[in-house]
Design an enzyme around this catalytic site. Structure first.
Site, PDB file in Angstrom:
ATOM      1  N   ASP A   1     -22.203  37.385  69.743  1.00 24.24           N
ATOM      2  CA  ASP A   1     -23.607  37.825  69.972  1.00 24.24           C
ATOM      3  C   ASP A   1     -24.487  36.587  69.582  1.00 24.24           C
ATOM      4  OD1 ASP A   1     -25.863  39.144  70.197  1.00 24.24           O
ATOM      5  OD2 ASP A   1     -25.718  40.702  68.439  1.00 24.24           O
TER       6      ASP A   1
ATOM      7  N   ASP B   1     -27.198  37.817  76.033  1.00 24.41           N
ATOM      8  CA  ASP B   1     -26.564  37.102  74.912  1.00 24.41           C
ATOM      9  C   ASP B   1     -25.478  37.881  74.247  1.00 24.41           C
ATOM     10  OD1 ASP B   1     -27.944  39.336  73.887  1.00 24.41           O
ATOM     11  OD2 ASP B   1     -28.698  38.272  72.351  1.00 24.41           O
ATOM     12  N   GLU B   2     -24.716  38.472  75.028  1.00 29.89           N
ATOM     13  CA  GLU B   2     -23.688  39.232  74.414  1.00 29.89           C
ATOM     14  C   GLU B   2     -22.241  39.221  75.258  1.00 29.89           C
ATOM     15  OE1 GLU B   2     -23.992  43.495  72.504  1.00 29.89           O
ATOM     16  OE2 GLU B   2     -25.889  42.909  73.411  1.00 29.89           O
TER      17      GLU B   2
HETATM   18 MG   LIG Z   1     -28.286  38.614  69.907  1.00 33.99          MG
END
Ligand SMILES: [Mg+2]
Length: 370
Positions: free
Chosen positions: A11, A114-115
């Site tokens: 993350d 974003d993961e």
């Molecule tokens: Mg994040």
């Protein structure tokens, strides 16, 4: 029993803010707020996200932008930076990060911009120390190559890996070994379990439950009287480490689609059709790259004035055969296009996705018959 899988959740830290900081060369110690125009404190919109310096003032996503301004005013009243944010920058950075992560995983799943989840069991040959070393290497590479900081969680399933990535944020790595589970949960707030929201937490608080271990000692049967059977069964599985470790590009992806907006509204349907078919080919190429096939074809047509229609057709089994979907799209377009209107946008979506176990035979003939 099989060895547990080794699942990683990566993350990126305060992603949008970090990308903007990098792009504009901002000073990290100055509060940066991304969201709608603050209009010197009179703005009516909300904060989309912010950097860690702004979080130190209690600024959070979805807070009123006027409240953020009250806490950290921008020029000329204070030094906070307010910007609107630029989607294109984020997608580009995201693609670069995923490119670094993907080769290290046997199974890879991008869960959001974003993961990502990675199953690295094979790569590290079941060794949890090698897993830690691999994450450290990936973390360094993302920082060196792209300049972004990322946090990693390592555990035997998805939900635990996600919880682990939160533990040492930002720039953290945290590992939960399979036999450390009860220790990890002890005294930990129930809100730290993804999927337990405010409402559920309040309901549990009323029964004096605030930590995960308290919830477990309540017992599945008593708990189910408070929360219902489904939740009680699920949280018991979470506590015992028995939730899913399956990493698949499909879990986070219900469909693959692309669309094209014409530079001016078109009435030449041949041009629109050619565009549509090239979109179909690109969609099917991405499907093959991700390793999925689909069962639903959907053509989207938007006319002048934003009037939008989608026309769908499903086939009996999932396929990734380009020609099948080219032919389906062509028919959907020909049968549905309203020839008295100009077209503004054309799109195609492949839905009802699945990962094919065996290659399906061509279905073209079945479709032709109808
Ligand atoms: Mg994040």
């Amino acid at each position: 029993m099989d060895n547990p899988r080794i699942i990683v959740h990566c993350d990126l830290d305060a992603f949008y803010a970090a990308v903007e900081t990098l792009h504009h060369g901002f000073d990290e110690s100055i509060p940066l707020i991304i969201g709608s125009d603050p209009e010197n404190g009179r703005g009516r919109g909300i904060v989309s996200t912010c950097n860690y310096a702004a979080r130190a003032y209690g600024i959070r996503s979805a807070m009123a932008i006027s409240e953020a301004w009250r806490r950290c005013p921008g020029q000329p009243y204070g030094n906070a930076i307010y910007i609107r944010g630029s989607r294109g920058l984020y997608s580009r950075a995201s693609r670069k990060v995923m490119k670094i992560l993907k080769p290290s995983a046997q199974f890879f799943e991008q869960a959001s911009i974003d993961e990502a989840y990675l199953d690295i069991t094979e790569q590290v040959e079941n060794n949890w120390d090698s897993a830690l070393a691999l994450c450290r290497k990936l973390q360094e590479e993302i920082m060196q190559v792209i300049g972004l900081s990322a946090s990693f969680g390592i555990a035997s399933n998805r939900i635990l890996a996600k919880m682990a990535s939160e533990v040492n944020k930002p720039n953290g790595i945290f590992r939960i070994l399979p036999d450390e589970l009860p220790d990890f949960f002890e005294g930990r707030n129930i809100r730290e379990v993804p999927g337990i929201g405010k409402k559920r937490a309040t309901q549990l608080h009323e029964w004096g439950i605030t930590t995960i271990d308290e919830m477990y000692t309540y017992g599945e049967i008593s708990l189910s009287r408070i929360t219902g059977e489904r939740f009680a069964a699920w949280i018991t599985r979470v506590y015992e480490g028995r939730t899913s470790s399956e990493i698949s590009p499909l879990r986070s992806r219900k469909s693959i689609g692309k669309e094209h907006t014409f530079d001016y509204d078109r009435e030449n349907y041949q041009v629109v059709l050619e565009n549509l078919l090239s979109i179909v080919r690109r969609v099917m190429k991405s499907a093959r790259e991700v390793g999925v096939s689909g069962r639903l074809a959907e053509v989207k047509i938007r006319y002048t004035g934003f009037e939008t229609h989608t026309h769908g057709r499903s086939i009996p089994v999932t396929m990734d055969d380009e020609e099948v979907f080219v032919s389906l799209a062509e028919k959907l377009f020909a049968n549905n296009v309203q020839t008295n209107k100009k077209i503004r946008l054309i799109g195609f979506r492949l839905g009802h996705l699945d990962t094919p176990k065996t290659k399906q035979t061509r279905l073209l003939s079945i479709i032709e018959e109808e």
